[in-house]
Design an enzyme around this catalytic site. Structure first.
Site, PDB file in Angstrom:
ATOM      1  N   VAL A  34       0.835  -1.205   0.000  1.00 39.89           N
ATOM      2  CA  VAL A  34       0.000   0.000   0.000  1.00 39.89           C
ATOM      3  C   VAL A  34       0.866   1.248   0.000  1.00 39.89           C
ATOM      4  CG1 VAL A  34      -1.722   1.316   1.304  1.00 39.89           C
ATOM      5  CG2 VAL A  34      -1.952  -1.164   1.090  1.00 39.89           C
ATOM      6  N   CYS A  35       1.912   1.248   0.811  1.00 40.26           N
ATOM      7  CA  CYS A  35       2.781   2.420   0.901  1.00 40.26           C
ATOM      8  C   CYS A  35       3.480   2.711  -0.425  1.00 40.26           C
ATOM      9  CB  CYS A  35       3.812   2.234   2.008  1.00 40.26           C
ATOM     10  SG  CYS A  35       3.084   2.141   3.662  1.00 40.26           S
ATOM     11  N   THR A  36       3.809   1.668  -1.158  1.00 34.98           N
ATOM     12  CA  THR A  36       4.454   1.868  -2.465  1.00 34.98           C
ATOM     13  C   THR A  36       3.515   2.610  -3.409  1.00 34.98           C
ATOM     14  OG1 THR A  36       5.787  -0.118  -2.151  1.00 34.98           O
ATOM     15  CG2 THR A  36       5.558   0.696  -4.409  1.00 34.98           C
TER      16      THR A  36
END
Length: 217
Positions: free
Chosen positions: A44-46
Site C-alpha cells: 500500500v505504501c508503495t
C-alpha cells in the site's frame, strides 16, 4: 500531550536519502506535507509514494514541499525508490527521512515514547506510523489525517485539503463540504453582514450563520 492543530511542529535533524536536514530550515517559507509509513517495500505504501510522485507539479504549483518518513534506513529508502518509480512511472524526487530510532515518529505522536523496533519486526509493529501532516509556512500544524494499513491514502483529498487551507489561511473564510478550487467560500461569523459584504461583495445567505461569498481573489 499529543500534537494538535495550530501547535508548532517539532523541529529535528535527521538523515534522508538526499542528505541531512533540519526540518524547520528545510520547510523555509513554504507549505510542507510530511507523510509517514511503517516500513519500506510494503504494497500500500508503495502505491502511496507513487501517487505523491505523480503529483510533483501540483505540489510545486502550490509552493509546497513534500517529505516522507519511514522507519527503515537510507539505503532501504534508495532501493525502495526504484520500485516506486516502476509503479508510478515517474521518479520520486522528494526526500524520505530514515527514522530508524523512531525519534520523528515519537515526536509527532505516532508512537508512544516507550516504543522500539523488535528483531524480525513487521509493518504491524509500527502500524500507527500512517499519518499525513500539512504544515503552514509559520511551522504550525494545520491538518492531520491517519489511515490504517489496509486503506491507501487519497492524495486527491490531501491536495483538496491543501487548497482549502491555502484559500482560508489568515482570512475570515472557510470552505464547505466537498469544496473544490474556484467554488464559493463561507464567510466567518467574526464579520457581520455589513463588514462581510464590504470585504467580499454580496453574500448568498443560506442561513443567518451560513453565508457564502464568491471565491474572492
Amino acid at each position: 500531550m499529543g500534537l494538535r492543530i495550530n501547535d508548532t511542529v517539532p523541529n529535528f535533524t535527521a538523515e534522508t536519502d538526499q542528505g541531512t536536514i533540519t526540518f524547520h530550515d528545510w520547510i523555509g517559507d513554504s507549505w510542507a506535507i510530511l507523510f509517514s509509513h511503517p516500513k519500506d517495500f510494503t504494497p500500500v505504501c508503495t502505491t502511496e509514494f507513487g501517487a505523491v510522485a505523480q503529483l510533483a507539479d501540483e505540489w510545486a504549483k502550490r509552493g509546497t514541499k513534500v517529505i516522507g518518513v519511514s522507519v527503515d534506513g537510507v539505503e532501504e529508502h534508495k532501493g525502495w525508490k526504484g520500485d516506486i518509480a516502476t509503479v508510478a512511472g515517474t521518479e520520486a524526487g522528494f526526500p524520505i527521512i530514515a527514522d530508524t530510532d523512531l525519534a520523528v515518529s515519537k515526536a509527532f505522536d505516532m508512537l508512544p515514547a516507550e516504543a522500539y523496533l523488535p528483531d524480525g519486526r513487521t509493518p504491524a509493529d509500527t502500524a500507527t506510523v500512517r499519518s499525513v501532516y500539512i504544515i503552514s509556512p509559520d511551522k504550525k500544524l494545520q491538518l492531520t489525517m491517519t489511515y490504517p494499513m489496509s486503506v491507501g491514502r487519497n492524495f486527491a483529498e490531501v491536495l483538496r485539503a491543501l487548497d482549502g487551507l491555502q484559500r482560508t489561511w489568515g482570512q475570515p473564510l472557510a470552505v464547505p463540504a466537498n469544496w473544490e478550487t474556484g467554488q464559493d467560500v463561507i464567510v466567518a461569523l467574526s464579520l457581520d453582514d455589513a463588514a462581510a459584504e464590504a470585504k467580499y461583495g454580496k453574500l448568498d445567505k443560506k442561513l443567518p450563520y451560513l453565508r457564502f461569498a464568491k471565491n474572492p481573489g
